[in-house]
Design a protein around this motif. Structure first.
Motif, mmCIF file in Angstrom:
data_model
loop_
_atom_site.group_PDB
_atom_site.id
_atom_site.type_symbol
_atom_site.label_atom_id
_atom_site.label_comp_id
_atom_site.label_asym_id
_atom_site.label_seq_id
_atom_site.Cartn_x
_atom_site.Cartn_y
_atom_site.Cartn_z
ATOM 1 N N PRO A 198 0.821 -1.222 0.000
ATOM 2 C CA PRO A 198 0.000 0.000 0.000
ATOM 3 C C PRO A 198 0.851 1.267 0.000
ATOM 4 C CG PRO A 198 -0.790 -1.580 1.636
ATOM 5 C CD PRO A 198 0.533 -2.087 1.155
ATOM 6 N N ASP A 199 0.312 2.317 -0.590
ATOM 7 C CA ASP A 199 0.941 3.625 -0.462
ATOM 8 C C ASP A 199 1.004 4.026 1.013
ATOM 9 O OD1 ASP A 199 1.049 3.680 -3.226
ATOM 10 O OD2 ASP A 199 -0.751 4.922 -3.423
ATOM 11 N N VAL A 200 -0.102 3.788 1.720
ATOM 12 C CA VAL A 200 -0.174 4.029 3.166
ATOM 13 C C VAL A 200 -1.003 2.904 3.783
ATOM 14 C CG1 VAL A 200 -0.853 5.603 5.018
ATOM 15 C CG2 VAL A 200 -0.113 6.537 2.816
ATOM 16 N N THR A 201 -0.512 2.316 4.860
ATOM 17 C CA THR A 201 -1.298 1.375 5.662
ATOM 18 C C THR A 201 -1.810 2.147 6.866
ATOM 19 O OG1 THR A 201 0.033 -0.517 4.945
ATOM 20 C CG2 THR A 201 -1.289 -0.797 6.940
ATOM 21 N N VAL A 202 -3.103 2.444 6.860
ATOM 22 C CA VAL A 202 -3.686 3.275 7.916
ATOM 23 C C VAL A 202 -4.045 2.438 9.140
ATOM 24 C CG1 VAL A 202 -5.508 4.943 8.465
ATOM 25 C CG2 VAL A 202 -4.614 4.799 6.138
ATOM 26 N N PHE A 203 -4.505 1.194 8.912
ATOM 27 C CA PHE A 203 -4.960 0.345 10.002
ATOM 28 C C PHE A 203 -4.323 -1.036 9.914
ATOM 29 C CE2 PHE A 203 -8.713 3.091 8.997
ATOM 30 C CZ PHE A 203 -8.695 3.847 10.144
ATOM 31 N N LEU A 204 -4.052 -1.609 11.095
ATOM 32 C CA LEU A 204 -3.588 -2.988 11.212
ATOM 33 C C LEU A 204 -4.532 -3.729 12.149
ATOM 34 C CD1 LEU A 204 0.246 -2.371 11.711
ATOM 35 C CD2 LEU A 204 -0.830 -3.382 9.683
ATOM 36 N N GLY A 205 -5.082 -4.848 11.689
ATOM 37 C CA GLY A 205 -5.985 -5.634 12.508
ATOM 38 C C GLY A 205 -5.231 -6.686 13.307
ATOM 39 N N GLY A 206 -5.628 -6.853 14.577
ATOM 40 C CA GLY A 206 -5.106 -7.926 15.407
ATOM 41 C C GLY A 206 -6.258 -8.675 16.037
ATOM 42 N N TYR A 207 -6.205 -10.011 16.021
ATOM 43 C CA TYR A 207 -7.334 -10.845 16.437
ATOM 44 C C TYR A 207 -6.997 -11.646 17.683
ATOM 45 C CZ TYR A 207 -8.953 -9.793 11.705
ATOM 46 O OH TYR A 207 -9.317 -9.158 10.550
ATOM 47 N N SER A 208 -8.033 -12.013 18.425
ATOM 48 C CA SER A 208 -7.825 -12.779 19.660
ATOM 49 C C SER A 208 -7.216 -14.144 19.388
ATOM 50 C CB SER A 208 -9.151 -12.929 20.421
ATOM 51 O OG SER A 208 -10.167 -13.478 19.592
ATOM 52 N N GLY A 209 -7.335 -14.646 18.160
ATOM 53 C CA GLY A 209 -6.718 -15.921 17.795
ATOM 54 C C GLY A 209 -5.269 -15.796 17.381
ATOM 55 N N GLY A 210 -4.760 -14.566 17.255
ATOM 56 C CA GLY A 210 -3.353 -14.364 16.984
ATOM 57 C C GLY A 210 -3.014 -13.786 15.625
ATOM 58 N N GLU A 211 -3.932 -13.841 14.655
ATOM 59 C CA GLU A 211 -3.631 -13.321 13.322
ATOM 60 C C GLU A 211 -3.461 -11.806 13.329
ATOM 61 O OE1 GLU A 211 -5.880 -17.144 12.419
ATOM 62 O OE2 GLU A 211 -5.952 -15.544 13.916
ATOM 63 N N VAL A 212 -2.709 -11.324 12.341
ATOM 64 C CA VAL A 212 -2.609 -9.892 12.065
ATOM 65 C C VAL A 212 -2.947 -9.688 10.598
ATOM 66 C CG1 VAL A 212 -0.920 -9.414 13.865
ATOM 67 C CG2 VAL A 212 -0.129 -10.050 11.575
ATOM 68 N N PHE A 213 -3.350 -8.445 10.258
ATOM 69 C CA PHE A 213 -3.815 -8.188 8.901
ATOM 70 C C PHE A 213 -3.726 -6.698 8.605
ATOM 71 C CE2 PHE A 213 -7.147 -7.708 5.598
ATOM 72 C CZ PHE A 213 -6.709 -8.676 4.707
ATOM 73 N N SER A 217 -5.441 -3.941 7.572
ATOM 74 C CA SER A 217 -6.898 -3.750 7.557
ATOM 75 C C SER A 217 -7.365 -2.478 6.887
ATOM 76 C CB SER A 217 -7.439 -3.781 8.994
ATOM 77 O OG SER A 217 -7.257 -5.057 9.561
ATOM 78 N N GLY A 218 -6.467 -1.549 6.633
ATOM 79 C CA GLY A 218 -6.851 -0.306 5.972
ATOM 80 C C GLY A 218 -5.745 0.166 5.065
ATOM 81 N N CYS A 219 -5.927 0.034 3.766
ATOM 82 C CA CYS A 219 -4.855 0.243 2.790
ATOM 83 C C CYS A 219 -5.256 1.289 1.751
ATOM 84 C CB CYS A 219 -4.526 -1.065 2.074
ATOM 85 S SG CYS A 219 -4.077 -2.418 3.193
ATOM 86 N N CYS A 220 -4.372 2.256 1.517
ATOM 87 C CA CYS A 220 -4.629 3.336 0.569
ATOM 88 C C CYS A 220 -3.740 3.207 -0.661
ATOM 89 C CB CYS A 220 -4.355 4.684 1.217
ATOM 90 S SG CYS A 220 -5.462 5.119 2.562
ATOM 91 N N TYR A 221 -4.337 3.511 -1.804
ATOM 92 C CA TYR A 221 -3.618 3.488 -3.078
ATOM 93 C C TYR A 221 -4.059 4.667 -3.926
ATOM 94 C CZ TYR A 221 -2.824 -1.475 -1.993
ATOM 95 O OH TYR A 221 -2.473 -2.652 -1.391
ATOM 96 N N ARG A 222 -3.190 5.059 -4.840
ATOM 97 C CA ARG A 222 -3.564 5.916 -5.961
ATOM 98 C C ARG A 222 -3.442 5.087 -7.226
ATOM 99 N NH1 ARG A 222 -3.832 11.607 -5.487
ATOM 100 N NH2 ARG A 222 -3.473 12.323 -3.356
ATOM 101 N N ARG A 223 -4.479 5.149 -8.032
ATOM 102 C CA ARG A 223 -4.494 4.466 -9.313
ATOM 103 C C ARG A 223 -4.915 5.467 -10.374
ATOM 104 N NH1 ARG A 223 -1.707 1.465 -7.097
ATOM 105 N NH2 ARG A 223 -1.864 -0.814 -6.851
ATOM 106 N N GLY A 224 -3.982 5.838 -11.256
ATOM 107 C CA GLY A 224 -4.286 6.892 -12.213
ATOM 108 C C GLY A 224 -4.600 8.177 -11.469
ATOM 109 N N ALA A 225 -5.727 8.801 -11.815
ATOM 110 C CA ALA A 225 -6.147 10.028 -11.138
ATOM 111 C C ALA A 225 -7.015 9.749 -9.917
ATOM 112 C CB ALA A 225 -6.913 10.919 -12.123
ATOM 113 N N GLY A 226 -7.318 8.467 -9.634
ATOM 114 C CA GLY A 226 -8.245 8.123 -8.571
ATOM 115 C C GLY A 226 -7.563 7.572 -7.328
ATOM 116 N N LYS A 227 -8.316 7.556 -6.237
ATOM 117 C CA LYS A 227 -7.852 7.004 -4.962
ATOM 118 C C LYS A 227 -8.662 5.756 -4.623
ATOM 119 C CE LYS A 227 -6.720 11.554 -3.041
ATOM 120 N NZ LYS A 227 -7.028 12.486 -1.936
ATOM 121 N N VAL A 228 -7.987 4.783 -4.018
ATOM 122 C CA VAL A 228 -8.612 3.518 -3.628
ATOM 123 C C VAL A 228 -8.300 3.259 -2.164
ATOM 124 C CG1 VAL A 228 -8.677 1.022 -4.011
ATOM 125 C CG2 VAL A 228 -8.368 2.570 -5.955
#
Length: 236
Positions: A161-176, A178-189
């Protein structure tokens, strides 16, 4: 005025009592109610609509498109996905929610499989604010606590990601991521992970704050009518 379009698959909502219990007014309406204001208009489209509800005219009349899909990804025509991708490249903002990581438009924009690991055990999730200075994180504390959410885990096959705004953490131990920003052409995703269909995540006030912030971040700064590669000459 910011023009928002919510695209919602709706398949499970029509048949699954657990989804109906979590969102008695419908998931699309739960999302829409977080966004409507004097400065934001919202319309909802569904996969059951003719042409999946998507036309070129609707996309051109949309500043930010929110997309939630799950079991019906393959039933979205390729040409619809391509239209969405092209309009993002022209400047339309796009927000993909939860299982929309496997939607055709998102995969086109990412250029990868967008696969991840997952399980559904009712884990508690903390969505940690990794970039508190980012506009999408405005008004939040250190984390969003969700008592129950579907567990997503790394590896998540997306471009860095251009910017990772959020990281998820779960009671079972996984991480993820969770909030990823991109620019694609003239648009934002923006991809935002919370939003499983059988838990009322979109009624959580912090999640609703994220949605509002994300719409304002993703709305067009610049938009073109056509994608082109012009031949130019140096002026005398």
């Amino acid at each position: 005025m910011t023009r928002v379009t919510i695209w919602y698959e709706r398949i499970q909502e029509l048949t699954d009592a657990k989804v109906q219990e979590a969102y008695p007014q419908g998931m699309a309406e739960a999302i829409a109610s977080a966004l409507r204001s004097d400065d934001v208009t919202v319309r909802c489209l569904y996969q059951q609509d003719p042409n999946c509800g998507i036309t070129q005219e609707i996309l051109e009349d949309t500043d930010v498109l929110l997309w939630w899909g799950h079991v019906g990804h393959n039933d979205v025509p390729d040409e619809i996905a391509r239209m969405v991708q092209q309009e993002v490249l022209k400047g339309m903002g796009a927000i993909f929610l939860h299982s929309a990581h496997h939607s055709k438009p998102f995969k086109l924009l990412m250029g990868t499989s967008c696969n991840l690991t997952w399980r559904e055990n009712g884990d508690t999730e903390r969505v940690w604010v990794a970039k508190p200075s980012h506009p999408i994180a405005r008004g939040l504390g250190r984390y969003i606590k969700l008592e129950h959410e579907e567990t997503y885990g790394e590896p998540f096959d997306i471009p860095e990601p251009d910017v990772t705004v959020f990281l998820g953490g779960y009671s079972g131990g996984e991480v993820f991521r969770s909030g990823c920003c991109y620019r694609r052409g003239a648009g934002k995703v923006f991809y935002f992970q919370p939003g499983h269909e059988t838990v009322p995540t979109f009624y959580n006030e912090d999640v609703r704050t994220v949605l509002r912030n994300a719409v304002q971040w993703a709305k067009p700064e610049y938009r073109v009518k056509e994608l082109e590669c012009p031949h130019v000459s140096i002026p005398d």
